[in-house]
Motif scaffolding. Structure first.
Motif, short mmCIF file in Angstrom:
data_model
loop_
_atom_site.label_atom_id
_atom_site.label_comp_id
_atom_site.label_asym_id
_atom_site.label_seq_id
_atom_site.Cartn_x
_atom_site.Cartn_y
_atom_site.Cartn_z
N LEU A 44 0.81 -1.23 0.00
CA LEU A 44 -0.09 0.01 -0.16
C LEU A 44 0.85 1.18 0.05
N LEU A 45 2.00 1.33 0.85
CA LEU A 45 2.84 2.45 0.86
C LEU A 45 3.50 2.53 -0.47
N ARG A 46 3.97 1.35 -1.02
CA ARG A 46 4.63 1.70 -2.36
C ARG A 46 3.64 2.37 -3.49
N ARG A 47 2.48 1.86 -3.33
CA ARG A 47 1.30 2.41 -4.05
C ARG A 47 0.92 3.73 -4.23
N TRP A 48 1.07 4.21 -2.94
CA TRP A 48 0.76 5.36 -2.49
C TRP A 48 1.93 6.42 -2.99
N SER A 49 3.20 5.80 -2.94
CA SER A 49 4.46 6.59 -3.49
C SER A 49 4.13 6.73 -5.13
N ASP A 50 3.44 6.10 -5.63
CA ASP A 50 3.33 6.20 -7.21
C ASP A 50 2.57 7.37 -7.35
N ASP A 51 1.63 7.76 -6.71
CA ASP A 51 0.84 8.97 -6.68
C ASP A 51 1.27 9.95 -6.04
N TYR A 52 1.80 9.92 -4.85
CA TYR A 52 2.44 11.07 -4.16
C TYR A 52 3.75 11.07 -4.19
N GLN A 53 4.02 12.01 -5.18
CA GLN A 53 5.54 12.11 -5.58
C GLN A 53 5.90 13.49 -4.74
N LEU A 54 7.00 13.08 -3.58
CA LEU A 54 7.18 14.32 -2.72
C LEU A 54 7.71 15.68 -3.51
N LEU A 55 8.52 15.39 -4.56
CA LEU A 55 9.13 16.53 -5.07
C LEU A 55 8.07 17.21 -6.21
N ARG A 56 7.03 16.56 -6.58
CA ARG A 56 5.86 17.15 -7.55
C ARG A 56 4.67 17.47 -6.72
N THR A 57 4.47 16.92 -5.72
CA THR A 57 3.05 17.10 -5.01
C THR A 57 3.18 18.43 -4.13
N ASN A 58 4.22 18.63 -3.50
CA ASN A 58 4.55 19.67 -2.41
C ASN A 58 5.28 20.85 -3.27
N ALA A 59 5.37 22.04 -2.56
CA ALA A 59 5.99 23.36 -2.94
C ALA A 59 7.56 22.88 -2.32
N VAL A 60 8.70 23.02 -3.12
CA VAL A 60 9.87 22.49 -2.59
C VAL A 60 10.79 23.74 -2.84
N THR A 61 11.63 24.12 -2.18
CA THR A 61 12.61 25.20 -2.21
C THR A 61 13.99 24.62 -1.81
N ARG A 62 15.08 24.98 -2.41
CA ARG A 62 16.59 24.47 -2.22
C ARG A 62 17.29 25.33 -1.47
N TRP A 63 17.83 24.95 -0.52
CA TRP A 63 18.77 25.88 0.37
C TRP A 63 20.03 25.23 0.67
N ILE A 64 21.17 26.21 1.44
CA ILE A 64 22.18 25.59 1.64
C ILE A 64 22.45 26.11 3.12
N ALA A 65 22.55 25.00 4.01
CA ALA A 65 23.00 25.21 5.43
C ALA A 65 24.70 25.41 5.29
N PRO A 66 25.11 26.49 5.48
CA PRO A 66 26.44 26.82 5.33
C PRO A 66 27.39 26.09 6.40
#
Length: 188
Positions: A44-66
């Motif tokens: 079920l979790l594997r099937r969920w991951s097919d539909d819920y793509q972390l990087l596509r479903t959510n608003a993602v921004t990229r940062w550096i922790a210096p």
């Protein structure tokens, strides 16, 4: 159905359609008492991951922790006003450490506030931190405390996030799923 709708905060109609789909996919079965059984939660979790793509479903921004991830995590622990949930490799280490984390993925309600309070620098390349505004609030509502005071997403959410994450994340997901299989009573 109504209990599932209440828990998920979805309409009964939506829950009905999802459960019907899961039954068709043999990922859930309706019992005589009108309850549902999930015979293989990992599938079920594997099937969920097919539909819920972390990087596509959510608003993602990229940062550096210096100053690196260790310093970032210490800063996050000390931020008592932060509304966040760590996911990905960092969170998985609470249950099934795979390898030292090279990046952090953190769900936050307010990216700009979190980035400013945590001393992050926005970047297009070379990010070691992903700040994620979740499309669904449940990822933060079911979070728990682990890793010496960090708020981490629920293990099922972390596994799904890793299944579709970048780099070695899918291998880390498999390790976490194996831990979940052998420690089912402790996370469910």
């Amino acid at each position: 159905m109504s209990d599932l709708a209440d828990t998920s905060r979805a309409s009964v109609g939506s829950v009905y359609r999802v459960m019907q789909f899961l039954e068709e996919q043999e990922l859930a079965e309706r019992l005589p008492d009108r309850q549902f059984l999930v015979p293989d939660w990992a599938a079920l979790l594997r099937r969920w991951s097919d539909d819920y793509q972390l990087l596509r479903t959510n608003a993602v921004t990229r940062w550096i922790a210096p100053r690196g991830l260790s310093d970032l995590l210490d800063t996050v622990r000390e931020d008592k006003e932060a509304n966040y949930a760590v996911t990905g490799s960092v969170a998985a280490a609470a249950w099934a450490a795979y390898a030292p984390a090279r990046s952090a993925m953190v769900y936050v309600r307010n990216v700009e506030r979190a980035a400013a309070n945590w001393g992050l620098r926005e970047t297009e390349a070379g990010a070691n931190v992903l700040l994620i505004e979740p499309a669904y609030p449940v990822v933060m509502e079911r979070a728990m405390t682990a890793l010496q005071g960090l708020t981490v997403a629920h293990p099922a959410q972390v596994a799904v996030d890793l299944l579709t994450g970048p780099g070695r994340a899918p291998a880390e997901a498999n390790e976490l799923l194996e831990w979940m299989r052998t420690h089912e009573q402790s996370w469910r």
